[in-house]
Each structure stands twice: as structure tokens, then as C-alpha cells.
Write an enzyme that holds these catalytic residues in place. Structure first.
Site, short mmCIF file in Angstrom:
data_model
loop_
_atom_site.label_atom_id
_atom_site.label_comp_id
_atom_site.label_asym_id
_atom_site.label_seq_id
_atom_site.Cartn_x
_atom_site.Cartn_y
_atom_site.Cartn_z
N GLY A 221 -19.51 14.67 -67.48
CA GLY A 221 -18.80 15.39 -66.48
C GLY A 221 -17.36 15.01 -66.28
N ARG B 233 -17.15 17.64 -72.58
CA ARG B 233 -15.62 18.22 -72.36
C ARG B 233 -14.68 17.33 -72.79
NH1 ARG B 233 -15.03 21.99 -68.45
NH2 ARG B 233 -16.93 21.25 -67.42
N CYS C 128 -13.54 45.45 -71.09
CA CYS C 128 -13.55 46.53 -69.88
C CYS C 128 -13.89 46.08 -68.49
CB CYS C 128 -14.47 47.86 -70.38
SG CYS C 128 -13.68 48.34 -71.98
N GLU C 129 -13.35 45.05 -67.86
CA GLU C 129 -13.71 44.36 -66.81
C GLU C 129 -12.19 43.95 -66.14
OE1 GLU C 129 -16.28 43.09 -65.07
OE2 GLU C 129 -17.70 43.79 -66.35
#
Ligand SMILES: *Cc1c(COP(=O)(O)O)cnc(C)c1O
Length: 463
Positions: A278, A323, A391-392
Site C-alpha cells: 500500500g 504499486r 463510449c462513456e
């Protein structure tokens, strides 16, 4: 979620007043080394290079959109984590951030261990030769087949996530004639996001067994009675993109408290604790991540101090950065398509990818930065929103940023720090073809995950 403490819902912020950038950066051509992979730089012609190769050449050879991963940076980060934690601790790379067979080989070379949380990740790890004993298996709903396979191949640990799973894993191990090394995942009552940690509503989520109310102590009690299990320790993972060590401090203190309770009740000292992952990275110039050695020292000090206070021997610590290792090592390269200036608002810059290759902005309201990388420009900055081709209307890659006002279709722009949770969360929405991941190192570029093709799409669609 690099800026907002609220995980839910997009903010409808006016970029000029509340957004990330309140003013354009002094030099749009400058590349902030905090957010770019280590070998990224500009050459004399103004083109950005990674591993010594111009992005213009990479785009010609591999197309766009594509992820370019700086292999030497990835390896250096692995070594930095391994060195920082030293011999008395274990670093597990969280494979869900981004996993491929090449990545597994790099991890193996650099001495890291690996977290997986599905049969697919386990297969990738084993296929690329990661020794099973260096693999930890996670997940809140592992299937019986996954558990059987993990035990059969001999994974180093299974992290147990519920009372049912304690019984299930014990039963399967016993049926296979094995004794499986396990940890119990507890929820310590803090949930950390971004710069803050929140001590509310923490138990109302799907992972782990609560320390509160004696649940975790009961889980330990059960695990200790089952022949199929060898309980090696307690696991806690408190959130993601965390900058503040305070959440880890509370977590470590509560885990050590549980170890002390276990010793008092059962007369045994569990030998390991896992403090999860994290740790935050810089997505924009405003993020200030900690270096691995600072994190190692902070965690080591907390655990040592708490154990001394409780009269316990210091357990072996493990951590699980995902990450923080892969995130900063890659950028996504896009070609600029339609540019639409909206008077008095901002300019919408459309690229040839979008939410199918980076869902984090839509999903978490994540912040990213962006730069023109195929050339330099002395034009005035313009406020832009980088959007995809899906398409958003929520198909946003970078919410607020500045790019030069002479930006034109055909220019290449790049979004840095996309190594984690972008390719691994990529989708085929609108039947998009998922982009390749290209590893670049010392003047050589090599595809490690190829671009999807239309044949791939049709092959799955059996008609
Ligand atoms: C997701 C996860 C990690 C890695 O988180 P990062 O934010 O990528 O460091 C580590 N451990 C567990 C149990 C996780 O679920």
C-alpha cells in the site's frame, strides 16, 4: 486516490479552483523525475527517450497505445526494497499490480518473493519458474481447486481470510497429507488511504478477520488446533497509496498486541508478521513518496519497540509492495487524435486508448500527469483533460493538466506512473484491443505482453 481521502465517487471540481493544478508548471517541457521512470529523459531533438530509445521510434515499432516499462528501473526498485529490509525480512511483490512471466523472472533474479491472489497469477508465477516456497497465496474467496493446487505445488504460505477458509484449507491439506504454512489476515481497525488513515467503518469490508471483539484471537485458537495448518504468523494490509506511516504504526502495534495475547494464552510466539503493502508513489509532482529504506526503518523501529514493550522476541517482518515497485517504472504512450476546445472551460484532448487501458481515473478519481513527448514546444500552456475513445463521458485518463497550446493530432503524449493497476485492470470495453507491455533496457525494446489482435477477440467469441 492520490489526493482525495474519499474513495468513492468522482469530484466535480473546477480545475482552476479546486483541481490538482492551480497554475501551469513553469516549463512544460521539463520532466519531473519523481513521476517518470529513471531512464526517461529528453534528447537534443526534444524527443523523450526511455532506456536510450526515442518514443517516436517506439511508437513506430510497437504502435500506440502501449505501455513502456523501464526494466532497469524495475530491477533497481526490487533491489532497493530487498536491501532496505535486509536478511531479517521478506519482500513480497504484489503480483496483482502487474504480472507477466518476464516480471516473475526479474523478481526471481533480484531475490524477491511474490504474492498471488488467483489461480491465473499462480500459473504465471510457476510457469516462469518462481519457486513455490517463495509464493504467498491471498484472496477472500479462494476456490477449492485453487487451494488444492496451492497446497499441492507447495506455496510458502496461504493467507487465511475467514473462519470458513481456516477449516477449508486445514481439511484440504490434511486430505493431501500435508501441513500448510499459513498466516491469518486480520483487520486492525484502521483503513489508510492517501495521506490520512481513517479509524472508522474499517470492519465493514470483505477482507480479513476483525481483531475487535476477539474474532482474530478465536481464529488463532482454531488454526492452532488443526493438524493441516502450521500457523506462522499474522497478516495485516491497511490500504493503498499511503504516504503517512501512522496507519502502519497503529497496525503494527495492534498485530504485536495479538502476538502477546497468543503467547499469554497458548504459550507460543508466532514467528512472523506481515504488514502488507500500500505504499504510495508519485503520480503528480505534488506527491512525495517515502524511500524503501525510510519505510524499512520506520516499520522495523515500530515492531522492535512494540515487541520489547510486550516482552516478545522480534518476529520476522514481511511487506508486500506492488504499486511502489512497478508503478513508477512504466508510462503509457498515446497518439493525440481529436482536440476539442470548450470555450471558457478546457480543451478535451482525445487519445487512442482510455478507460480500457487505465480505469483508475474513472474508478478511484485518480490523479495523473501528462506530457508532450514527441517534441518540445514553446507554445503557451493550455488547460486540458485527456480523454479516451470509449463510449462513456467518464472515460477520462487525466482530469486536469496543462499541455502546449500548439498540440496537434498525431503528436505523442505520455502518461507516467502507469505501471501498476493499469494493464492488470485493462478491459476489452468497446472491443478495444488491450495494449502491449514493452520492456526497454539499454537501447533494446522487447515485447513482454503482446498487443491483443482482432483474431484474439474472435477466438473467444465462439459464435
Ligand atoms: C493489493 C495488496 C497489496 C499491494 O498493494 P500496493 O498498493 O500495490 O502496494 C499487498 N498486499 C495485499 C494483501 C494486497 O491486497
Amino acid at each position: 486516490m492520490s489526493r482525495s481521502a474519499h474513495p468513492a465517487g468522482p469530484r466535480h471540481a473546477d480545475a482552476m479552483t479546486e483541481g490538482h493544478y492551480t497554475a501551469p508548471p513553469a516549463d512544460l517541457n521539463a520532466l519531473d523525475e519523481k513521476v517518470w521512470a529513471r531512464t526517461v529523459t529528453r534528447n537534443e531533438d526534444g524527443a523523450v527517450t526511455v532506456g536510450g530509445i526515442e518514443v517516436t521510434r517506439l511508437a513506430e515499432e510497437f504502435g500506440t497505445p502501449a505501455y513502456f516499462l523501464d526494466e532497469s528501473d524495475f530491477r533497481a526498485r526490487c533491489r532497493a526494497w530487498a536491501d532496505a529490509f535486509g536478511r531479517d525480512a521478506d519482500v513480497f511483490y504484489a503480483g496483482k499490480a502487474f504480472l507477466s512471466r518476464a516480471v516473475v523472472r526479474w523478481l526471481k533474479d533480484e531475490g524477491l518473493n511474490l504474492d498471488v491472489c488467483s489461480g491465473g497469477e499462480l500459473t504465471t508465477a510457476l510457469d516462469a519458474g518462481m519457486p513455490a516456497e517463495r509464493i504467498a497465496f491471498h484472496g477472500n474467496n479462494k476456490t477449492v481447486a485453487e487451494i488444492e493446487r496451492a497446497i499441492t505445488v507447495g506455496v510458502g504460505r496461504i493467507v487465511l481470510d475467514s473462519f470458513q477458509e481456516i477449516a477449508r484449507v486445514a481439511h484440504i491439506a490434511q486430505a493431501l497429507g500435508k501441513r500448510q504454512r499459513v498466516q491469518i489476515r486480520v483487520t486492525v481497525g484502521v483503513e489508510a488511504h492517501t495521506h490520512e488513515f481513517i479509524a472508522t467503518a474499517h470492519e465493514d469490508q470483505k477482507f480479513g478477520i476483525a481483531l475487535a471483539g476477539g474474532q482474530a484471537a478465536e481464529a488463532v485458537r482454531r488454526a492452532l488446533t488443526l493438524d493441516g495448518l502450521e500457523l506462522i504468523g499474522i497478516h495485516s494490509h491497511i490500504g493503498s497509496q499511503i504516504f503517512d506511516m501512522a496507519g502502519f504504526e497503529v497496525s503494527a502495534r495492534r498485530v504485536v498486541q495479538l502476538l502477546a495475547e497468543v503467547r499469554d494464552e497458548h504459550g507460543i510466539e508466532l514467528p512472523e508478521i506481515d504488514l502488507g503493502g500500500g505504499l504510495g508513489i508519485a503520480y503528480t509532482s505534488e506527491d512525495d513518496p517515502r524511500e524503501p529504506h525510510e519505510i524499512a526503518k520506520a516499520l522495523g523501529d515500530i515492531v522492535t519497540r512494540e515487541c520489547e514493550a510486550a516482552g516478545l522476541a522480534t518476529p520476522r517482518i514481511s511487506v508486500e509492495p506492488g504499486r511502489a515497485i512497478v508503478g513508477p517504472t512504466a508510462f503509457t504512450l498515446y497518439e493525440v487524435g481529436t482536440i476539442k476546445p470548450l470555450e471558457g472551460l478546457r480543451t478535451y484532448v482525445s487519445v487512442d486508448g482510455g478507460m480500457s487501458d487505465n480505469i483508475r481515473t474513472a474508478l478511484y478519481d485518480a490523479e495523473y500527469s501528462v506530457a508532450l513527448v514527441s517534441r518540445t514546444s514553446d507554445a503557451e500552456p493550455m488547460l486540458v483533460r485527456v480523454v479516451g475513445k470509449h463510449c462513456e463521458s467518464g472515460d477520462i485518463v487525466v482530469k486536469d493538466a496543462f499541455l502546449p497550446s500548439d498540440l496537434a493530432p498525431g503528436d505523442l503524449i505520455a502518461v507516467p506512473a502507469t505501471g501498476a493497476y493499469c494493464r492488470s485492470m485493462a478491459s476489452n470495453y468497446n472491443h478495444a484491443l488491450r495494449p502491449p507491455v514493452v520492456a526497454v533496457r539499454d537501447g533494446e525494446a522487447r515485447v513482454i505482453v503482446r498487443r491483443e489482435t482482432e483474431e484474439d477477440l474472435l477466438r473467444l467469441d465462439v459464435g
